[in-house]
Design a protein around this motif. Structure first.
Motif, mmCIF file in Angstrom:
data_model
loop_
_atom_site.group_PDB
_atom_site.id
_atom_site.type_symbol
_atom_site.label_atom_id
_atom_site.label_comp_id
_atom_site.label_asym_id
_atom_site.label_seq_id
_atom_site.Cartn_x
_atom_site.Cartn_y
_atom_site.Cartn_z
ATOM 1 N N HIS A 249 0.826 -1.190 -0.077
ATOM 2 C CA HIS A 249 0.055 -0.099 -0.071
ATOM 3 C C HIS A 249 0.906 1.389 -0.168
ATOM 4 N N ASN A 250 1.894 1.177 0.868
ATOM 5 C CA ASN A 250 2.810 2.477 0.997
ATOM 6 C C ASN A 250 3.349 2.745 -0.306
ATOM 7 N N LYS A 251 4.145 1.585 -1.092
ATOM 8 C CA LYS A 251 4.581 1.857 -2.171
ATOM 9 C C LYS A 251 3.822 2.327 -3.261
ATOM 10 N N SER A 252 2.547 2.035 -3.386
ATOM 11 C CA SER A 252 1.713 2.738 -4.173
ATOM 12 C C SER A 252 1.372 4.336 -4.342
ATOM 13 N N TYR A 253 1.650 4.894 -2.702
ATOM 14 C CA TYR A 253 1.644 6.011 -2.768
ATOM 15 C C TYR A 253 2.950 6.573 -3.252
ATOM 16 N N TRP A 254 4.107 6.191 -3.046
ATOM 17 C CA TRP A 254 5.372 6.476 -3.229
ATOM 18 C C TRP A 254 5.712 6.569 -4.774
ATOM 19 N N ARG A 255 4.819 5.721 -5.583
ATOM 20 C CA ARG A 255 5.051 5.272 -6.858
ATOM 21 C C ARG A 255 4.022 6.320 -7.668
ATOM 22 N N GLY A 256 3.563 7.197 -7.013
ATOM 23 C CA GLY A 256 2.293 8.221 -7.533
ATOM 24 C C GLY A 256 1.079 7.400 -8.119
ATOM 25 N N LEU A 257 0.696 6.158 -7.910
ATOM 26 C CA LEU A 257 -0.275 5.649 -8.192
ATOM 27 C C LEU A 257 -1.943 6.193 -7.630
ATOM 28 N N GLN A 258 -2.724 5.655 -8.143
ATOM 29 C CA GLN A 258 -4.391 6.199 -7.738
ATOM 30 C C GLN A 258 -4.868 5.773 -6.412
ATOM 31 N N TYR A 259 -5.226 6.427 -5.551
ATOM 32 C CA TYR A 259 -5.770 5.802 -4.292
ATOM 33 C C TYR A 259 -6.911 6.917 -3.947
ATOM 34 N N ILE A 260 -8.112 5.959 -3.440
ATOM 35 C CA ILE A 260 -9.310 6.747 -2.954
ATOM 36 C C ILE A 260 -9.467 6.649 -1.381
ATOM 37 N N GLY A 261 -9.521 7.688 -0.746
ATOM 38 C CA GLY A 261 -9.471 7.856 0.471
ATOM 39 C C GLY A 261 -11.077 7.988 1.103
ATOM 40 N N ILE A 262 -11.618 7.378 1.962
ATOM 41 C CA ILE A 262 -12.781 7.563 2.504
ATOM 42 C C ILE A 262 -12.706 7.709 4.042
ATOM 43 N N GLY A 263 -13.774 8.550 4.468
ATOM 44 C CA GLY A 263 -13.865 8.692 5.888
ATOM 45 C C GLY A 263 -13.347 10.073 6.197
ATOM 46 N N PRO A 264 -13.679 10.691 7.393
ATOM 47 C CA PRO A 264 -13.364 12.016 7.532
ATOM 48 C C PRO A 264 -11.824 12.369 7.548
ATOM 49 N N GLY A 265 -11.470 13.335 6.887
ATOM 50 C CA GLY A 265 -10.016 13.761 6.708
ATOM 51 C C GLY A 265 -9.448 13.066 5.653
ATOM 52 N N ALA A 266 -10.117 12.052 5.097
ATOM 53 C CA ALA A 266 -9.161 11.136 3.939
ATOM 54 C C ALA A 266 -8.845 12.272 2.890
ATOM 55 N N HIS A 267 -7.710 11.725 2.336
ATOM 56 C CA HIS A 267 -7.185 12.445 1.039
ATOM 57 C C HIS A 267 -7.260 11.303 -0.280
ATOM 58 N N SER A 268 -7.499 11.760 -1.453
ATOM 59 C CA SER A 268 -7.483 10.888 -2.847
ATOM 60 C C SER A 268 -6.541 11.448 -3.761
ATOM 61 N N ARG A 269 -6.393 10.559 -4.657
ATOM 62 C CA ARG A 269 -5.440 11.214 -5.802
ATOM 63 C C ARG A 269 -6.137 10.270 -6.835
ATOM 64 N N VAL A 270 -7.046 10.592 -7.930
ATOM 65 C CA VAL A 270 -7.720 9.753 -8.655
ATOM 66 C C VAL A 270 -8.089 10.523 -10.049
ATOM 67 N N VAL A 271 -8.168 9.766 -10.871
ATOM 68 C CA VAL A 271 -8.521 10.287 -12.538
ATOM 69 C C VAL A 271 -10.097 10.262 -12.310
ATOM 70 N N PRO A 272 -10.766 11.479 -12.401
ATOM 71 C CA PRO A 272 -12.259 11.505 -12.444
ATOM 72 C C PRO A 272 -12.596 10.953 -13.766
ATOM 73 N N LYS A 273 -13.982 10.614 -13.595
ATOM 74 C CA LYS A 273 -14.646 9.990 -14.672
ATOM 75 C C LYS A 273 -15.268 10.956 -15.753
ATOM 76 N N ASN A 274 -14.571 11.715 -16.113
ATOM 77 C CA ASN A 274 -14.912 12.790 -17.394
ATOM 78 C C ASN A 274 -14.142 12.767 -18.652
#
Length: 504
Positions: A316-341
């Motif tokens: 999981h942490n390696k996915s952050y360091w490699r710049g991959l997508q992640y969805i954060g859920i819950g209060p205060g969570a962050h995400s990096r995601v390609v939007p569906k537009n």
């Protein structure tokens, strides 16, 4: 002059680096910050118009990870400034567990449906103290992922644990619903430090938790330890590490104590009540730890993370360091995601075309062919190409009550959205990826910028760093040496400025 340098000389080396920079002028300033938008219906329409044609391969947009932020802890540690809350009866931010779980699942379902992620490789339950939650919450999250897309068969499912007796006794239940890796917040193995840090466990409880976790999750146990604590010596740190290694030889995360403004420990230090080790002493502590862990067969695969074999590394942490997508859920969570537009054509995904990008840029971005020497320096990409949005950085409402309201209204707790350009993404990837032993690989770089190689951008401008044995630049990628990792904070601004000068 750098061949024999150790961590003890880290801070004198930083001064040397800054003096060297006088002969290597760099642009003053930082990477441009994109405007932060409040997420409303009108903003969503504007976001669609703002999105560009810039492309990403399917291997990127179809894969991702999920982070679940549990917002509650039983008490706040004296060094902690994370987004977390202590539940109190009748307080507006205290939400019943079953209600919180229900809306987390609702937000997860909404977020997955509005992304291109079809395969989830890892799920991480962190934040406050998620091991205080019900195992059913984890079960529902995993079931939702399977229902909306696909959870990889060997997906890593990590749970953060505080080593209290209560949480240790629940580990078996968490394993039964799918957890296969635990990260245990030991932080210290002496009672004085635990009291100072306001931890809610004892040393015997911590060791017992490690022992039970090792039996339940063989090869997949990580222990967090804080170094640089008040009155800590190299001798006491060695003793702590040796004790941990006698219980767990999988993975250790070693974090330097940081005095965060507003925390109790920061105020204690400010008043003189508490004294932390000096910068040189911190360097000594880190050097001793790196040396001991290395001699024990641990690989420093990231500045603060050590694993005994590749299988023990955090997926999981390696996915952050490699710049991959992640969805954060819950209060205060962050995400990096390609939007569906976006529009899909010939197995390439294009974001909605922005008229400010030239036809030449459009041609370049549509090409997914990457070769080591494919960049033709006589063909210039328009600078507008690098201001095209291809991903979004999202931040959820921080406190549980406001987050819950956002999810009820919109299906998602996202409070802010920042459009990310190609330059933003590769800058983030460099800042995190250079912290790893892998560094920035040409293969992963080409997902974002196949038109120009790392070697073309950085080789000539970093010869002085390469000659100083701080940086390695090749056709395969860019990475800091073992010595370079120790002074990365001084090297990184120079590298980011090279990138900024190239494309701004």
């Amino acid at each position: 002059m750098f061949d024999y340098l150790s961590v003890r000389s880290t801070f004198s080396l930083m001064k040397v680096l800054h003096s060297i920079w006088k002969w290597h002028p760099i642009k003053v300033g930082s990477i441009s910050i994109t405007h932060v938008h409040t997420l409303s219906n009108e903003d969503l329409k504007k976001a669609e118009q703002r999105l560009s044609h810039a492309t990403l391969p399917k291997s990127y947009i179809n894969n991702g990870s999920v982070y679940v932020h549990w917002p509650y802890c039983r008490q706040r540690c004296s060094y902690c400034n994370f987004v977390k809350f202590i539940p109190h009866p009748n307080s507006y931010w205290t939400v019943q567990d079953n209600t919180l779980e229900h809306f987390m699942v609702k937000e997860l379902e909404h977020s997955l449906q509005h992304s291109y992620i079809t395969n989830v490789k890892s799920v991480y339950f962190g934040g406050g103290t998620p091991s205080l939650a019900r195992p059913q919450m984890i079960e529902k999250v995993l079931e939702t992922i399977q229902a909306v897309c696909s959870l990889e068969g060997n997906a890593e499912i990590t749970l953060e644990v505080n080593p209290t007796s209560f949480e240790t006794n629940k580990l078996k239940d968490f394993k039964s619903v799918g957890v296969n890796r635990v990260s245990i917040g030991v932080q210290a193995l002496d009672e004085t430090s635990l009291r100072l840090l306001n931890r809610d466990h004892s040393v015997p409880e911590a060791l017992h938790c490690i022992n039970i976790a090792k039996q339940l999750f063989p090869g997949r146990v990580s222990v967090d330890l804080i170094f640089g604590r008040p009155n800590q010596t190299t001798g006491s740190l060695v003793k702590e590490l040796e004790t941990i290694l006698s219980f767990c030889d999988n993975h250790i995360s070693l974090y330097q104590l940081t005095l965060e403004r507003g925390t109790k420990l920061f105020n204690q230090h400010l008043s003189g009540e508490v004294k932390v080790p000096s910068a040189d002493q911190m360097a000594d502590l880190y050097e001793v730890a790196v040396s001991l862990l290395g001699d024990s067969g641990f690989k420093r695969y990231e500045v603060s993370n050590f694993a005994h074999g590749c299988s023990a590394e955090s997926v999981h942490n390696k996915s952050y360091w490699r710049g991959l997508q992640y969805i954060g859920i819950g209060p205060g969570a962050h995400s990096r995601v390609v939007p569906k537009n976006t529009i899909e054509k010939n197995n390439v995904v294009y974001n909605v075309y922005s008229s400010k990008c030239s036809e030449q840029d459009k041609m370049w971005s549509g090409s997914r062919i990457y070769e080591e020497n494919s960049f033709n320096p006589t063909i210039q990409l328009s600078k507008n190409f690098f201001s095209c949005t291809i991903r979004e950085a999202r931040v959820n409402a921080a406190d549980p009550a406001n987050w819950l309201r956002e999810v009820q209204i919109k299906g998602s707790g996202v409070r802010k959205v920042t459009a990310q350009t190609v330059l933003d993404i590769v800058s983030e990837y460099m800042a995190s990826g250079l912290r790893t032993s892998e560094g920035i690989t040409a293969e992963k770089w080409s997902m974002f910028l196949p038109q120009i190689s790392l070697f073309d951008i950085f080789h000539e401008r970093t010869l002085w760093l390469q000659e100083s044995k701080l940086l390695c630049v090749s056709k395969q990628g860019l990475k800091a040496t073992s010595i370079g990792l120790n002074v990365l904070d001084s090297i990184l601004p120079y590298l980011l400025n090279i990138l900024e000068e190239k494309f701004i």
